[in-house]
Design a protein around this motif. Structure first.
Motif, mmCIF file in Angstrom:
data_model
loop_
_atom_site.group_PDB
_atom_site.id
_atom_site.type_symbol
_atom_site.label_atom_id
_atom_site.label_comp_id
_atom_site.label_asym_id
_atom_site.label_seq_id
_atom_site.Cartn_x
_atom_site.Cartn_y
_atom_site.Cartn_z
ATOM 1 N N SER A 1 54.719 -8.066 -23.737
ATOM 2 C CA SER A 1 55.041 -7.714 -22.352
ATOM 3 C C SER A 1 53.908 -8.121 -21.416
ATOM 4 C CB SER A 1 55.311 -6.213 -22.224
ATOM 5 O OG SER A 1 54.148 -5.449 -22.442
ATOM 6 N N HIS A 2 52.704 -8.261 -21.970
ATOM 7 C CA HIS A 2 51.560 -8.723 -21.179
ATOM 8 C C HIS A 2 51.548 -10.245 -21.074
ATOM 9 C CE1 HIS A 2 47.829 -8.296 -19.140
ATOM 10 N NE2 HIS A 2 47.062 -8.762 -20.112
ATOM 11 N N ASN A 3 52.057 -10.913 -22.118
ATOM 12 C CA ASN A 3 52.125 -12.374 -22.120
ATOM 13 C C ASN A 3 53.238 -12.796 -23.068
ATOM 14 O OD1 ASN A 3 51.820 -15.133 -22.222
ATOM 15 N ND2 ASN A 3 49.751 -15.121 -23.075
ATOM 16 N N ASP A 4 54.390 -13.141 -22.518
ATOM 17 C CA ASP A 4 55.537 -13.462 -23.371
ATOM 18 C C ASP A 4 55.494 -14.875 -23.940
ATOM 19 O OD1 ASP A 4 56.194 -15.064 -21.240
ATOM 20 O OD2 ASP A 4 58.132 -14.137 -20.832
ATOM 21 N N GLU A 5 54.405 -15.585 -23.723
ATOM 22 C CA GLU A 5 54.249 -16.916 -24.303
ATOM 23 C C GLU A 5 53.565 -16.880 -25.670
ATOM 24 O OE1 GLU A 5 55.404 -19.652 -23.082
ATOM 25 O OE2 GLU A 5 55.989 -19.034 -21.059
ATOM 26 N N VAL A 6 53.109 -15.719 -26.105
ATOM 27 C CA VAL A 6 52.381 -15.615 -27.370
ATOM 28 C C VAL A 6 53.327 -15.892 -28.535
ATOM 29 C CG1 VAL A 6 51.024 -14.094 -28.851
ATOM 30 C CG2 VAL A 6 50.768 -13.962 -26.379
ATOM 31 N N THR A 7 52.909 -16.775 -29.447
ATOM 32 C CA THR A 7 53.729 -17.158 -30.591
ATOM 33 C C THR A 7 53.469 -16.223 -31.774
ATOM 34 O OG1 THR A 7 52.066 -18.623 -31.555
ATOM 35 C CG2 THR A 7 53.508 -19.560 -29.854
ATOM 36 N N PRO A 8 54.343 -16.235 -32.793
ATOM 37 C CA PRO A 8 54.104 -15.405 -33.981
ATOM 38 C C PRO A 8 52.747 -15.669 -34.630
ATOM 39 C CG PRO A 8 56.369 -16.172 -33.978
ATOM 40 C CD PRO A 8 55.685 -16.872 -32.835
ATOM 41 N N ALA A 9 52.344 -16.928 -34.708
ATOM 42 C CA ALA A 9 51.044 -17.232 -35.306
ATOM 43 C C ALA A 9 49.910 -16.648 -34.479
ATOM 44 C CB ALA A 9 50.876 -18.749 -35.444
ATOM 45 N N GLN A 10 50.051 -16.704 -33.151
ATOM 46 C CA GLN A 10 49.024 -16.136 -32.282
ATOM 47 C C GLN A 10 49.007 -14.613 -32.365
ATOM 48 O OE1 GLN A 10 50.422 -18.081 -28.697
ATOM 49 N NE2 GLN A 10 48.677 -19.492 -28.683
#
Length: 382
Positions: A266-275
């Protein structure tokens, strides 16, 4: 909003008629679950000042969720029941575990949404045979209906005893769609050396349980694939029959961590599963030595994880072509996930010979003992 999430949202809207149950009706749950010691242990207070899970859907694959519980009301969409065992919402044997897990997710991310998909029974010993894998079907359903995070506090006994190709494929599809998946490490302690699924699947974030002093809970399964750990003893959770109760297990530890992931997204919806994995493991409070099979990289730090999500590390994960040697074998149709059947002919002969030899040894010992028995042994008290 990212292109990925816009696509998921549009797909979910188009498939909305297929969703069983009702949509979210209120901004957030009117009643929160009473606080437990995990608030301080995980730094939830600070994390929730930055994010509360807004716009994030957490799929809880479990035994069902009682959506009318005050702590959950208005936050739950009910998906399909892949068991079809005759139990329904309102039955005391339906949704006990799942309701508790959903409340633990919302305890961390109070403005997140819950997608409940029923894939297990509260009493696994009573589970009837279900064709196919309910877990695999649940994962696919969650991904197809807009889940941003998948939480699976399941395993042990009938579920989680062996590798399943359908489940591995479904998890691969979830990763391809950018959906992080978490699963409980298990409650077998260090008694057995068997891998537990879904926690053992590649790409899944396996969560161990901690007790109040910060060390591993005695029941928490010890495995090298454990990624992180979270509080799992005396966690106050919602009951499917109303009210609250404390529960123990790697299950609440997983649900709490899934809530942290919801805060991150919710803070950054661009974060990937690996990240997500990298941030959770790098910001966790590490044990001595950096990591171990007991608690992985250590206690989840929600505040640090949310801060880390603002500027995630580069995601260098990508398919890589195999450049090694090729070893061709006869295509005999043996599945890659199973061993070829053992030729037991010679094994049977060997076991038979061993049995005969053992009987001969036992007979010799008995004869020897009879020959040395003292005359006053029979009927004598000493």
């Amino acid at each position: 909003m990212s292109v990925r999430r816009i696509t998921v949202a549009v797909t979910a809207a188009l498939l909305g008629l297929a969703v069983q149950g009702t949509a979210v009706a209120v901004p957030f749950a009117a009643v929160t679950v009473p606080q437990s010691w995990e608030y301080q242990a995980m730094g939830l207070g600070e994390a929730q000042q930055t994010a509360q899970g807004e716009g994030i859907k957490v799929a809880v694959l479990d035994s069902g969720v009682e959506a009318d519980h005050p702590a959950l009301r208005g936050r739950v969409t009910t998906g399909p029941d892949y068991l079809q065992d005759g139990l329904q919402a309102g039955d005391p044997e339906w949704g006990g575990h799942g309701t508790a897990m959903a409340s633990d997710v919302l305890k961390v991310a109070p403005k997140a949404e819950i997608l409940s998909v029923r894939v297990t029974n509260d009493d696994e010993e009573k589970m009837e045979f279900v064709k196919g894998s309910p877990i695999a079907r649940g994962i696919d359903y969650a991904v197809d209906h807009g889940a941003d995070v998948i939480s699976m506090s399941i395993g042990d006994e009938l579920l989680g005893s062996s590798y399943n190709g359908d489940e591995a494929a479904a998890l691969a599809r979830a990763a391809q769609k950018g959906v992080p998946v978490l699963a409980s490490a298990g409650n077998d302690g260090d008694m057995f050396n068997d891998a537990q699924y879904p926690a053992a699947y590649p790409g899944v974030i396996a969560v161990a349980a901690l007790q109040q002093n910060g060390s591993r809970a005695d029941f928490s399964t010890v495995r090298t694939y454990n990624a992180v750990a979270a509080p799992g003893v005396a966690i106050m959770s919602a009951k499917n029959t109303g009210g609250y109760a404390t529960i123990d297990g790697t299950s609440p530890a997983t649900a709490l961590t899934a809530g942290v992931v919801a805060l991150m997204l919710s803070h950054n919806d661009e974060v990937t599963p690996a990240q997500v994995r990298t941030i959770l493991t790098s910001t966790a409070r590490h044990p001595s030595g950096g990591r171990n099979a007991l608690v992985g990289y250590g206690t989840v730090d929600a505040a640090a994880a949310v801060r880390g999500a603002a500027k995630p590390p580069a995601d260098e994960t990508a398919p890589v072509a195999y450049k090694g040697k090729q070893f061709l074998a006869t295509p005999d149709g043996t599945p890659k996930t199973k061993n070829a059947p053992l030729d037991t002919t010679m094994v049977g002969i060997g076991l038979g010979a061993a049995a005969v030899g053992l009987l001969m040894v036992i007979g010799g010992v008995l004869i020897s003992r009879v020959g040395r028995r003292p005359a006053n042994a029979v009927g004598s008290s000493g």
